[in-house]
Design an enzyme around this catalytic site. Structure first.
Site, PDB file in Angstrom:
ATOM      1  N   ARG A 247      -6.430   4.735  -1.121  1.00  0.00           N
ATOM      2  CA  ARG A 247      -5.915   5.580  -0.047  1.00  0.00           C
ATOM      3  C   ARG A 247      -4.623   6.232  -0.466  1.00  0.00           C
ATOM      4  O   ARG A 247      -3.763   5.569  -1.059  1.00  0.00           O
ATOM      5  CB  ARG A 247      -5.599   4.748   1.203  1.00  0.00           C
ATOM      6  CG  ARG A 247      -6.764   4.490   2.122  1.00  0.00           C
ATOM      7  CD  ARG A 247      -6.302   3.907   3.450  1.00  0.00           C
ATOM      8  NE  ARG A 247      -5.252   2.907   3.294  1.00  0.00           N
ATOM      9  CZ  ARG A 247      -4.271   2.725   4.162  1.00  0.00           C
ATOM     10  NH1 ARG A 247      -4.185   3.481   5.248  1.00  0.00           N
ATOM     11  NH2 ARG A 247      -3.372   1.779   3.962  1.00  0.00           N
TER      12      ARG A 247
ATOM     13  N   ASP B  18       1.216  -6.308   0.470  1.00  0.00           N
ATOM     14  CA  ASP B  18       0.830  -5.881   1.829  1.00  0.00           C
ATOM     15  C   ASP B  18       1.527  -6.678   2.947  1.00  0.00           C
ATOM     16  O   ASP B  18       1.760  -6.151   4.029  1.00  0.00           O
ATOM     17  CB  ASP B  18      -0.693  -5.860   2.019  1.00  0.00           C
ATOM     18  CG  ASP B  18      -1.379  -7.167   1.700  1.00  0.00           C
ATOM     19  OD1 ASP B  18      -0.690  -8.129   1.308  1.00  0.00           O
ATOM     20  OD2 ASP B  18      -2.608  -7.226   1.853  1.00  0.00           O
TER      21      ASP B  18
ATOM     22  N   SER C 281      -2.564  -4.401  -4.493  1.00  0.00           N
ATOM     23  CA  SER C 281      -2.881  -5.718  -3.919  1.00  0.00           C
ATOM     24  C   SER C 281      -3.554  -6.650  -4.907  1.00  0.00           C
ATOM     25  O   SER C 281      -4.712  -7.048  -4.741  1.00  0.00           O
ATOM     26  CB  SER C 281      -3.746  -5.544  -2.668  1.00  0.00           C
ATOM     27  OG  SER C 281      -3.100  -4.713  -1.754  1.00  0.00           O
TER      28      SER C 281
HETATM   29 MG    MG Z   1      -5.609  -5.104   4.814  1.00  0.00          MG
END
Ligand code: MG
Ligand code: ADP
Length: 478
Positions: A101, A219, A166
């Site tokens: 994204r 995150d 991540s």
């Molecule tokens: Mg998530």
């Protein structure tokens, strides 16, 4: 490459319609005894919740003292707080899920945020190919995003970008780190031990993009920051999705392993709390947890995560149901080929079953008979299934409460107004998860915690939060 704007999230109203074990008409004493044994094994009684919280706090302290402890307590290099008055435009790049994204975040001050985002599919070959090609692809996505949205910079200024990557990373500065290992199907050659930020910046430079990678973001840290922009008293960010983890604001003086800049007063710590109790001294693991753990891709690791997170709850439930079936205490001992397959009982089914308040439990019946292809079920079967789901779901929420209570007590944050931002589908959709957490906190701190501490759904920690991290990084370096 469709553009998909973020819808603003609200906490859904679905609540658990609880089933009381005393209301079940058991078919035999054996069945009743089996259910009572399960209740005993899966209930986190108040004293156990307190004990887990105390043990969790010890784990936090160990991780703050030195590296390599069970809870890693990773120093994020994010210092300073937000008050919602921040303004500016930032980019975020979120890599680590199914899609990549790119997000443009515009902070208008007064806690207001507008975002534009585009998702891009990462080809499977890119995930396991040459690292340079993978990072070049990321730069191509950012380039086409800027084109698509006609976003330009003035003169020779640059965009500041927050990079949510991540994967397990050993962070060495706000925008430096080394990849410890790839996970989740990524395995691009030669990256382990290398700095993903350097790779990304090089890829931007090769395309002459006016973008600077200002921050490397976990995150959980992003979730804390995203929530803090609307709730300046945010003290903690939590992920309750595929996995579980949390971050909180710690005083530098308490981070005794910290050898860096001590001029700042506090820093966000990424706890990596899913790894809690690797030693198995306090968590009440059952044979159903162990069966799932043994078949997981990372046996003996992430023990607390495996009792809480969305990836695992359905599988634990499936193991219990199979055991009851094999003892001829459920479905008259009949199986369904679907339920015999690992991971077929989705955690999302549990949400539906928990919310099923119909007299015949018809939503539960639909899952069992239409989705999992059981040829027939009785009301007794469906009641037992609902109770099993309730035991597994409630245990997850109460263990989350123990972890959150550990942080609130360690920091003393429960004594004043404090907000906790939580991101993830489990928290968002699982009925009464937030209620169960608050009930657990009340057991620990008393009713005052309800006035002081608020728990809310955080907005897009890996997009908005990464942008805010880039902002803080720029602020701190000026
Ligand atoms: Mg998530
Ligand atoms: P991620 O953690 O990868 O960013 P999510 O926050 O969407 O993604 O979490 C995905 C997890 O949430 C999955 O493990 C899934 O089982 C779980 N999940 C998805 N929908 C629901 C639901 N309706 N109720 C409970 N859990 C859900």
């Amino acid at each position: 490459m469709a553009s998909t704007p973020i819808a603003s999230k609200i906490i859904p109203k679905a609540a658990r319609v609880p089933i009381d074990p005393a209301q079940i008409e058991y078919t035999s004493n054996r069945q009743k005894n089996a259910v009572e044994a399960l209740i005993n094994e899966f209930t986190i009684y108040p004293q156990l919740l307190q004990d887990i919280k105390a043990n969790f706090m010890e784990g936090m302290n160990k991780g703050l003292k030195k590296d390599g402890e069970t809870m890693a307590m990773v120093t994020s290099y994010v210092m300073g707080r937000l008050d919602g008055s921040e303004v500016g435009s930032y980019l975020a790049l979120d890599v680590g899920g199914t899609n990549l994204r790119v997000v443009a975040v515009h902070l208008t001050g007064g806690g207001e945020i507008t975002t534009r985002q585009t998702k891009y599919r990462i080809d499977e070959r890119l995930k396991v190919g040459d690292a340079k090609a993978l990072f070049d692809f990321m730069a191509v996505c950012v380039d086409s995003f800027l084109d698509e949205h006609q976003i330009t910079v003035r003169g020779d200024t640059q965009f500041e970008l927050g990079f949510t990557f991540s994967f397990p990373v050993l962070q060495t500065s706000i925008n430096r780190g080394t990849l410890i290992t790839w996970t989740k199907g990524f395995n691009a050659a030669g990256m382990v031990g290398k700095d993903p930020v350097a790779y990304l910046q090089d890829a931007f430079n090769r395309r002459h993009l006016p973008v600077r990678v200002a921050a490397l973001v976990n995150d959980t840290v992003g979730t804390l920051l995203a929530h803090a922009y609307n709730h300046p008293d945010t003290c903690m960010g939590v992920i309750l999705g595929t996995g579980c983890n949390g971050a909180y604001i710690e005083k530098i003086e308490n981070i005794t392993k910290w050898k860096g800049d001590a001029s700042a007063e506090e820093m966000i710590i990424n706890m990596e709390f899913g790894a809690f109790d690797k030693e198995r001294v306090i968590l009440p693991l059952t044979m159903f947890d162990n069966k799932m753990d043994r078949k997981s891709v990372n046996p003996n690791k992430q023990i607390l995560e495996k009792m809480i997170a969305g990836m695992y709850l359905g599988e634990i439930t499936r193991n219990i149901l199979l055991n009851l079936i094999d003892r001829r205490l459920l479905f008259e001992g009949n199986i369904s080929p679907d339920l015999n397959q690992m991971w077929t009982f989705e955690t999302a089914y549990m949400s539906t079953i928990e919310a099923d308040g119909s007299a015949t439990l018809h939503a539960t019946r639909k899952i069992l008979e239409s989705t999992l292809n059981f040829s027939s079920t009785t009301i007794n079967d469906r009641q037992i299934v609902k109770l099993v789901v309730q035991l597994v779901g409630k245990r997850a929420a109460r263990l989350s409460a123990a972890a959150i209570a550990g942080v609130l007590e360690h920091t003393g944050a429960w004594k004043q107004k404090a907000a906790i931002g939580i991101d993830g589908s489990l928290f968002e959709y699982y009925p009464s998860f937030n209620t169960d957490i608050m009930d657990g906190l009340e057991e620990v701190f008393g009713p005052v915690v309800r006035q002081n501490v608020s728990i809310g759904l955080a907005q897009d920690g890996s997009g908005v939060g990464a942008a805010l991290c880039a902002l803080l990084a720029a602020k701190h370096s000026n």
